[in-house]
Scaffold this active site. Structure first.
Site, PDB file in Angstrom:
ATOM      1  N   TYR A  49     -10.908 189.719 -33.881  1.00  0.00           N
ATOM      2  CA  TYR A  49     -10.902 189.827 -32.420  1.00  0.00           C
ATOM      3  C   TYR A  49     -11.272 191.233 -31.941  1.00  0.00           C
ATOM      4  CZ  TYR A  49      -9.001 185.140 -31.515  1.00  0.00           C
ATOM      5  OH  TYR A  49      -8.846 183.777 -31.391  1.00  0.00           O
ATOM      6  N   PHE A  57      -4.040 191.598 -23.197  1.00  0.00           N
ATOM      7  CA  PHE A  57      -3.387 190.554 -24.001  1.00  0.00           C
ATOM      8  C   PHE A  57      -3.642 190.730 -25.502  1.00  0.00           C
ATOM      9  CE2 PHE A  57      -7.501 188.892 -22.491  1.00  0.00           C
ATOM     10  CZ  PHE A  57      -8.126 188.546 -23.693  1.00  0.00           C
ATOM     11  N   HIS A 115      -9.796 178.137 -31.939  1.00  0.00           N
ATOM     12  CA  HIS A 115     -10.883 179.084 -31.662  1.00  0.00           C
ATOM     13  C   HIS A 115     -12.201 178.451 -32.099  1.00  0.00           C
ATOM     14  CE1 HIS A 115     -13.521 182.587 -32.024  1.00  0.00           C
ATOM     15  NE2 HIS A 115     -13.830 182.126 -33.214  1.00  0.00           N
ATOM     16  N   GLU A 126     -18.564 185.638 -37.975  1.00  0.00           N
ATOM     17  CA  GLU A 126     -17.224 185.099 -38.261  1.00  0.00           C
ATOM     18  C   GLU A 126     -17.209 184.342 -39.594  1.00  0.00           C
ATOM     19  OE1 GLU A 126     -16.038 184.794 -33.524  1.00  0.00           O
ATOM     20  OE2 GLU A 126     -16.349 182.940 -34.643  1.00  0.00           O
TER      21      GLU A 126
HETATM   22  P1  RTP Z   1     -11.352 181.983 -28.770  1.00  0.00           P
HETATM   23  O1  RTP Z   1     -12.112 183.274 -29.089  1.00  0.00           O
HETATM   24  O2  RTP Z   1      -9.958 181.963 -29.284  1.00  0.00           O
HETATM   25  O3  RTP Z   1     -12.141 180.751 -29.099  1.00  0.00           O
HETATM   26  O4  RTP Z   1     -11.197 181.931 -27.222  1.00  0.00           O
HETATM   27  P2  RTP Z   1     -12.264 182.105 -26.107  1.00  0.00           P
HETATM   28  O5  RTP Z   1     -13.581 182.586 -26.650  1.00  0.00           O
HETATM   29  O6  RTP Z   1     -12.260 180.824 -25.346  1.00  0.00           O
HETATM   30  O7  RTP Z   1     -11.590 183.264 -25.243  1.00  0.00           O
HETATM   31  P3  RTP Z   1     -11.595 184.842 -25.421  1.00  0.00           P
HETATM   32  O8  RTP Z   1     -11.806 185.434 -24.065  1.00  0.00           O
HETATM   33  O9  RTP Z   1     -12.462 185.279 -26.540  1.00  0.00           O
HETATM   34  O10 RTP Z   1     -10.072 185.108 -25.785  1.00  0.00           O
HETATM   35  C1  RTP Z   1      -9.613 184.933 -27.096  1.00  0.00           C
HETATM   36  C2  RTP Z   1      -8.231 184.359 -27.067  1.00  0.00           C
HETATM   37  O11 RTP Z   1      -7.343 185.308 -26.492  1.00  0.00           O
HETATM   38  C3  RTP Z   1      -6.306 184.622 -25.827  1.00  0.00           C
HETATM   39  N1  RTP Z   1      -6.296 185.016 -24.430  1.00  0.00           N
HETATM   40  N2  RTP Z   1      -5.205 185.290 -23.779  1.00  0.00           N
HETATM   41  N3  RTP Z   1      -3.341 186.038 -21.798  1.00  0.00           N
HETATM   42  C4  RTP Z   1      -4.608 185.970 -21.472  1.00  0.00           C
HETATM   43  O12 RTP Z   1      -5.032 186.177 -20.367  1.00  0.00           O
HETATM   44  C5  RTP Z   1      -5.553 185.601 -22.529  1.00  0.00           C
HETATM   45  N4  RTP Z   1      -6.875 185.531 -22.410  1.00  0.00           N
HETATM   46  C6  RTP Z   1      -7.342 185.159 -23.614  1.00  0.00           C
HETATM   47  C7  RTP Z   1      -6.576 183.136 -25.958  1.00  0.00           C
HETATM   48  O13 RTP Z   1      -5.848 182.638 -27.086  1.00  0.00           O
HETATM   49  C8  RTP Z   1      -8.062 183.112 -26.212  1.00  0.00           C
HETATM   50  O14 RTP Z   1      -8.446 181.927 -26.868  1.00  0.00           O
END
Ligand code: RTP
Length: 148
Positions: A49, A57, A115, A126
């Site tokens: 990440y 977060f 994810h 990844e």
């Molecule tokens: P992922 O990478 O897990 O597939 O998720 P994503 O692309 O849909 O979203 P991303 O913006 O890359 O965020 C990764 C993961 O971080 C957590 N998150 N928490 N508390 C918050 O506002 C927040 N925003 C994101 C989520 O678990 C997200 O899937």
């Protein structure tokens, strides 16, 4: 053929959703090219990440990812990156459509089960990180029933 990195997060494993999630990708017609249950340490999760370092977060996200085993997978198929994101649903479960994994099974963004790579380039990085040994080499005998 395109590949995506898909990871079932610790909440998905703890809640017994591994079979359900694999089933959704299988039934769509994608091919499983890698699968392993693993616990990752903080440094590994932070590497995965790294693009999100600095987000408010971030620390909570890392604690969540290292809180239990995850299922790391490589799925293969035409447009699997974009279609995989559709199967998964929007990041925030409140925005995820019913019928998607997050829309059906998640409530909080910080416990959103799964994810999926957001681009072909992210998928390549990844997969290299999570599967240094590379994908398993096989092809489904059903290919001609899935692709024209
Ligand atoms: P992922 O990478 O897990 O597939 O998720 P994503 O692309 O849909 O979203 P991303 O913006 O890359 O965020 C990764 C993961 O971080 C957590 N998150 N928490 N508390 C918050 O506002 C927040 N925003 C994101 C989520 O678990 C997200 O899937």
């Amino acid at each position: 053929m395109e590949q995506s990195f898909i990871m079932i997060k610790p909440d998905g494993v703890q809640r017994g959703l591994v079979g359900e999630i694999i089933s959704r990708f299988e039934k769509k017609g994608f091919s499983l090219r890698g699968l392993k249950l693993m616990s990752v340490d903080r440094a590994f999760a932070e590497n995965h990440y790294s693009d999100l370092a600095g987000k408010p977060f971030f620390n909570g996200l890392i604690e969540y990812i290292i809180s239990g085993p995850v299922v790391a997978m490589i799925w293969e198929g035409k447009n699997v990156v974009a279609t995989g994101r559709k199967i998964i649903g929007a990041t925030k479960p409140v925005d995820s459509d019913v019928g998607t994994i997050r829309g059906d099974f998640a409530i909080d963004v910080g416990r959103n089960i799964i994810h999926g790579s957001d681009s072909v380039e992210s998928a390549r990085k990844e997969i290299a990180l999570w599967f240094p040994e590379g994908p398993v080499n096989w092809q489904s005998s059903l290919h001609s029933w899935i692709y024209e």
